[in-house]
Design a protein around this motif. Sequence first.
Motif, PDB file in Angstrom:
ATOM      1  N   ASP A  63     -12.762 -21.335 -12.021  1.00 44.64           N
ATOM      2  CA  ASP A  63     -11.419 -20.946 -11.583  1.00 44.64           C
ATOM      3  C   ASP A  63     -10.891 -19.786 -12.418  1.00 44.64           C
ATOM      4  O   ASP A  63     -10.206 -18.894 -11.897  1.00 44.64           O
ATOM      5  CB  ASP A  63     -10.462 -22.140 -11.690  1.00 44.64           C
ATOM      6  CG  ASP A  63     -10.666 -23.149 -10.576  1.00 44.64           C
ATOM      7  OD1 ASP A  63     -11.435 -22.853  -9.647  1.00 44.64           O
ATOM      8  OD2 ASP A  63     -10.064 -24.240 -10.635  1.00 44.64           O
ATOM      9  N   GLN A  66     -12.430 -16.702 -11.155  1.00 44.42           N
ATOM     10  CA  GLN A  66     -11.851 -16.381  -9.851  1.00 44.42           C
ATOM     11  C   GLN A  66     -10.481 -15.727 -10.010  1.00 44.42           C
ATOM     12  O   GLN A  66     -10.156 -14.750  -9.331  1.00 44.42           O
ATOM     13  CB  GLN A  66     -11.721 -17.670  -9.021  1.00 44.42           C
ATOM     14  CG  GLN A  66     -11.209 -17.466  -7.600  1.00 44.42           C
ATOM     15  CD  GLN A  66     -12.333 -17.274  -6.604  1.00 44.42           C
ATOM     16  OE1 GLN A  66     -13.400 -16.809  -6.972  1.00 44.42           O
ATOM     17  NE2 GLN A  66     -12.090 -17.617  -5.367  1.00 44.42           N
ATOM     18  N   SER A  69     -10.825 -12.249 -11.317  1.00 41.36           N
ATOM     19  CA  SER A  69     -11.302 -11.400 -10.225  1.00 41.36           C
ATOM     20  C   SER A  69     -10.155 -11.013  -9.290  1.00 41.36           C
ATOM     21  O   SER A  69     -10.079  -9.875  -8.813  1.00 41.36           O
ATOM     22  CB  SER A  69     -12.398 -12.131  -9.445  1.00 41.36           C
ATOM     23  OG  SER A  69     -12.884 -11.331  -8.398  1.00 41.36           O
ATOM     24  N   ALA A  70      -9.249 -11.953  -9.039  1.00 42.82           N
ATOM     25  CA  ALA A  70      -8.078 -11.659  -8.197  1.00 42.82           C
ATOM     26  C   ALA A  70      -7.188 -10.625  -8.861  1.00 42.82           C
ATOM     27  O   ALA A  70      -6.682  -9.699  -8.203  1.00 42.82           O
ATOM     28  CB  ALA A  70      -7.297 -12.942  -7.930  1.00 42.82           C
ATOM     29  N   THR A  81      -8.572  -8.744  -0.819  1.00 40.19           N
ATOM     30  CA  THR A  81      -9.506  -9.525  -1.628  1.00 40.19           C
ATOM     31  C   THR A  81      -8.753 -10.473  -2.548  1.00 40.19           C
ATOM     32  O   THR A  81      -9.124 -11.650  -2.703  1.00 40.19           O
ATOM     33  CB  THR A  81     -10.399  -8.597  -2.471  1.00 40.19           C
ATOM     34  OG1 THR A  81     -11.173  -7.766  -1.588  1.00 40.19           O
ATOM     35  CG2 THR A  81     -11.340  -9.398  -3.357  1.00 40.19           C
ATOM     36  N   ALA A  82      -7.692  -9.963  -3.158  1.00 41.04           N
ATOM     37  CA  ALA A  82      -6.901 -10.793  -4.070  1.00 41.04           C
ATOM     38  C   ALA A  82      -6.298 -11.981  -3.333  1.00 41.04           C
ATOM     39  O   ALA A  82      -6.314 -13.111  -3.845  1.00 41.04           O
ATOM     40  CB  ALA A  82      -5.803  -9.950  -4.705  1.00 41.04           C
ATOM     41  N   LYS A  85      -8.884 -14.776  -2.756  1.00 46.20           N
ATOM     42  CA  LYS A  85      -9.219 -15.514  -3.964  1.00 46.20           C
ATOM     43  C   LYS A  85      -8.053 -16.407  -4.399  1.00 46.20           C
ATOM     44  O   LYS A  85      -8.240 -17.551  -4.817  1.00 46.20           O
ATOM     45  CB  LYS A  85      -9.608 -14.553  -5.081  1.00 46.20           C
ATOM     46  CG  LYS A  85     -10.904 -13.788  -4.795  1.00 46.20           C
ATOM     47  CD  LYS A  85     -11.261 -12.859  -5.926  1.00 46.20           C
ATOM     48  CE  LYS A  85     -12.564 -12.112  -5.624  1.00 46.20           C
ATOM     49  NZ  LYS A  85     -13.720 -13.015  -5.490  1.00 46.20           N
ATOM     50  N   THR A  88      -7.706 -19.646  -2.369  1.00 47.63           N
ATOM     51  CA  THR A  88      -8.616 -20.704  -2.808  1.00 47.63           C
ATOM     52  C   THR A  88      -8.111 -21.365  -4.083  1.00 47.63           C
ATOM     53  O   THR A  88      -8.081 -22.593  -4.207  1.00 47.63           O
ATOM     54  CB  THR A  88     -10.022 -20.124  -3.052  1.00 47.63           C
ATOM     55  OG1 THR A  88     -10.517 -19.548  -1.826  1.00 47.63           O
ATOM     56  CG2 THR A  88     -10.982 -21.212  -3.517  1.00 47.63           C
ATOM     57  N   LEU A  89      -7.664 -20.535  -5.031  1.00 50.37           N
ATOM     58  CA  LEU A  89      -7.190 -21.060  -6.309  1.00 50.37           C
ATOM     59  C   LEU A  89      -5.905 -21.865  -6.166  1.00 50.37           C
ATOM     60  O   LEU A  89      -5.642 -22.768  -6.965  1.00 50.37           O
ATOM     61  CB  LEU A  89      -6.942 -19.910  -7.288  1.00 50.37           C
ATOM     62  CG  LEU A  89      -8.182 -19.319  -7.963  1.00 50.37           C
ATOM     63  CD1 LEU A  89      -7.788 -18.094  -8.775  1.00 50.37           C
ATOM     64  CD2 LEU A  89      -8.850 -20.355  -8.854  1.00 50.37           C
ATOM     65  N   SER A  92      -6.600 -25.414  -6.259  1.00 51.77           N
ATOM     66  CA  SER A  92      -7.451 -25.870  -7.360  1.00 51.77           C
ATOM     67  C   SER A  92      -6.992 -27.219  -7.902  1.00 51.77           C
ATOM     68  O   SER A  92      -5.802 -27.552  -7.885  1.00 51.77           O
ATOM     69  CB  SER A  92      -7.439 -24.826  -8.488  1.00 51.77           C
ATOM     70  OG  SER A  92      -8.082 -25.317  -9.640  1.00 51.77           O
TER      71      SER A  92
END
Length: 233
Positions: A63, A66, A69-70, A81-82, A85, A88-89, A92
């Motif tokens: 996480d 991830q 990366s965001a 893209t952000a 991501k 999904t998070l 979490s």
Amino acid sequence: MALTPQSSQAFMSEVDDELRRDRLTRFWTRWGLIVGALVVIVLAAFGGYLYWQHHRTQAAAADGEQLQSAYDALAENDTKTADAKLKTLAASNVDAYRALAQFTQADILLQKDDLKGAAARFATIANDASLAKPFRDLALVRQTMAEYDTLKPEAVIARLGGMAVPGNAYFGSAGEMVAIAYLRQNKRAQAGRLFGQIASEKDVPDTLRQRAVQMAGVLGVDAVGQSEDTKTQ
């Protein structure tokens, strides 16, 4: 308490060997399966706990990558893209990463002037009882900021009154909004008192303290001296 070698020998000499073996045999005949099952259960539980800890650590690390990366995608203005991501998070199982993802989603909406959407996202965090209170309190402050122009003064005071007290981590922001709500209710004395408290709070950001000094002065509260004293502490 463990027996010493001498006392152990004395004890053994007093007990008939055959009787001792008979007692042991009867004990294991009666309780052996249960004791064995308990041992297996304890070992399985301990093994499961170790696996859970390992799995949780791995999930948290994933996480974290991830989320970074965001943020990298946001730095490159790659919101698509952000967003993927962060979505999904936001689901979490790790509370901190879930909260950070949702805060970031709300901030993105604020940048797009989507105050309603941002407020809804902050409200989700504020109402998530599984999160630590500091996360929920901050989300409530941010939610109120996003909705401030549409809220009645009494609603602002009801929401943030508990945080608008010296010593609270969010005293500055919550106190300023509550003080302005008092002004909207024409409660100048309460507003002036609160602005004065903000001006004398050493942990409040300088820009907020300066506004508090000015507002307190307008309302007849001399907060200049308090503010200077606070800076020198």
